[in-house]
Design a protein around this motif. Structure first.
Motif, PDB file in Angstrom:
ATOM      1  N   PRO A 130     -38.293  91.655 -35.817  1.00 27.55           N
ATOM      2  CA  PRO A 130     -39.430  92.547 -35.516  1.00 27.55           C
ATOM      3  C   PRO A 130     -40.779  91.859 -35.647  1.00 27.55           C
ATOM      4  CG  PRO A 130     -37.866  93.612 -37.004  1.00 27.55           C
ATOM      5  CD  PRO A 130     -37.472  92.175 -36.923  1.00 27.55           C
ATOM      6  N   ARG A 131     -40.904  90.937 -36.586  1.00 24.99           N
ATOM      7  CA  ARG A 131     -42.154  90.214 -36.752  1.00 24.99           C
ATOM      8  C   ARG A 131     -42.438  89.326 -35.542  1.00 24.99           C
ATOM      9  NH1 ARG A 131     -39.909  90.771 -41.973  1.00 24.99           N
ATOM     10  NH2 ARG A 131     -41.406  91.076 -43.673  1.00 24.99           N
ATOM     11  N   PHE A 132     -41.421  88.602 -35.085  1.00 23.58           N
ATOM     12  CA  PHE A 132     -41.601  87.746 -33.911  1.00 23.58           C
ATOM     13  C   PHE A 132     -41.956  88.570 -32.679  1.00 23.58           C
ATOM     14  CE2 PHE A 132     -39.452  84.355 -36.283  1.00 23.58           C
ATOM     15  CZ  PHE A 132     -40.086  83.220 -35.796  1.00 23.58           C
ATOM     16  N   VAL A 133     -41.219  89.661 -32.469  1.00 26.99           N
ATOM     17  CA  VAL A 133     -41.453  90.489 -31.285  1.00 26.99           C
ATOM     18  C   VAL A 133     -42.871  91.052 -31.287  1.00 26.99           C
ATOM     19  CG1 VAL A 133     -40.768  92.626 -30.119  1.00 26.99           C
ATOM     20  CG2 VAL A 133     -39.022  91.034 -30.933  1.00 26.99           C
ATOM     21  N   LYS A 134     -43.326  91.526 -32.441  1.00 25.45           N
ATOM     22  CA  LYS A 134     -44.683  92.066 -32.537  1.00 25.45           C
ATOM     23  C   LYS A 134     -45.726  90.977 -32.311  1.00 25.45           C
ATOM     24  CE  LYS A 134     -47.749  94.652 -35.649  1.00 25.45           C
ATOM     25  NZ  LYS A 134     -47.867  95.289 -36.994  1.00 25.45           N
TER      26      LYS A 134
END
Length: 270
Positions: A130-134
């Protein structure tokens, strides 16, 4: 400065960095200008990593992690993400190995290898995705971008090709890691994340010291680290080396099972 493979000023989290391949790779990444978070269970106490940090303290941060401790994963990921204000590359280089025959099977060792060689990567993947995608932001979901915004590198093993006598506790979770990567790669690519697998053979480390048989293509840790470093600059999903062992195990994997199993029976101890 030696070749950088585009990692200059990249923010890189290397998990499994305290010795062997990981330590050599941490040194190579810093040498190439990367900003590196080097993690292991005892990373902050590692004399080798401390000496490396003294050489370039602005480019190397040490961070302890135990990938078998689920409640701690989110907090460690928060610290890794905050170290340089995000991440561009995540490298999972954690692994453990204990050869065992049927006479000395140890359930705790089976569980430890599964936790370290597979489930640790899954836990970090779940926390980091989720951190990478955001960070990357919305992508055109119709096809992967021509240039990925981030890379994940998972160090598996040529042992994932085919289960060999006495090594199944190690190779089975490595095979699971490769299978998971194959299933995730298309979806991650649409989000701008290039997932890559490293399948290598025997490397002179504390793990291979446990083997009591001749190891084809045995290489030094710094050579293996250089091969892994080189994959950062390629588009290949899978990097396999050395060629001789990779070819043999690749053939073994594709033979009819009665043939391949007949061959591996020849590896049994008298």
């Amino acid at each position: 400065m030696p070749g950088t493979n585009g990692v200059c000023d990249q923010r890189i989290w290397l998990v499994g960095a305290s010795q062997g391949i990981g330590l050599c790779l941490a040194e190579r990444l810093v040498q190439a200008g990367g900003r590196v978070i080097a993690s292991a269970r005892g990373a902050e106490r590692s004399e080798a990593l401390r000496r490396l940090r003294e050489q370039d303290p602005d480019r190397l941060t040490l961070l302890d992690i135990d990938v078998t401790d689920p409640p701690a994963i989110e907090g460690v990921c928060d610290r890794a993400w905050a170290a340089f204000g995000g991440l561009d590359v995540w490298i999972y280089n954690v692994g453990t190995y204990e050869p065992m025959g049927i006479e000395d099977w140890d359930l705790a060792e089976f569980e430890r290898m599964a936790q370290t060689n597979y489930l640790g990567a899954v836990r970090l993947m779940h926390a980091l995705a989720p951190r990478f995608v955001k960070q990357i932001g919305p992508q055109d979901g119709s096809r992967p971008p021509s240039k990925p915004a981030a890379q994940w590198i998972w160090n598996a093993s040529l042992a994932s090709d085919f289960g060999l006598p006495y090594g199944g506790g190690y190779s089975a979770p490595k095979a699971a890691l490769v299978n998971l990567a194959e299933s995730l790669q298309p979806e991650l690519a649409r989000h701008g994340i290039a997932l890559k697998i490293i399948n290598h053979g025997f490397v002179k480390t504390r793990l291979t010291q446990k083997n009591a048989f001749p190891m084809l293509g045995l290489m030094e840790a710094d050579e293996a680290a250089e091969r892994i470093f080189a994959c950062l600059g390629t588009k290949r999903f899978e990097t396999r080396f050395p060629r001789n062992l990779a070819t043999i195990l690749g053939v073994l994997k594709r033979l009819p099972k009665p043939w391949s199993l007949a061959l591996t029976r020849g590896m049994l101890k008298p």
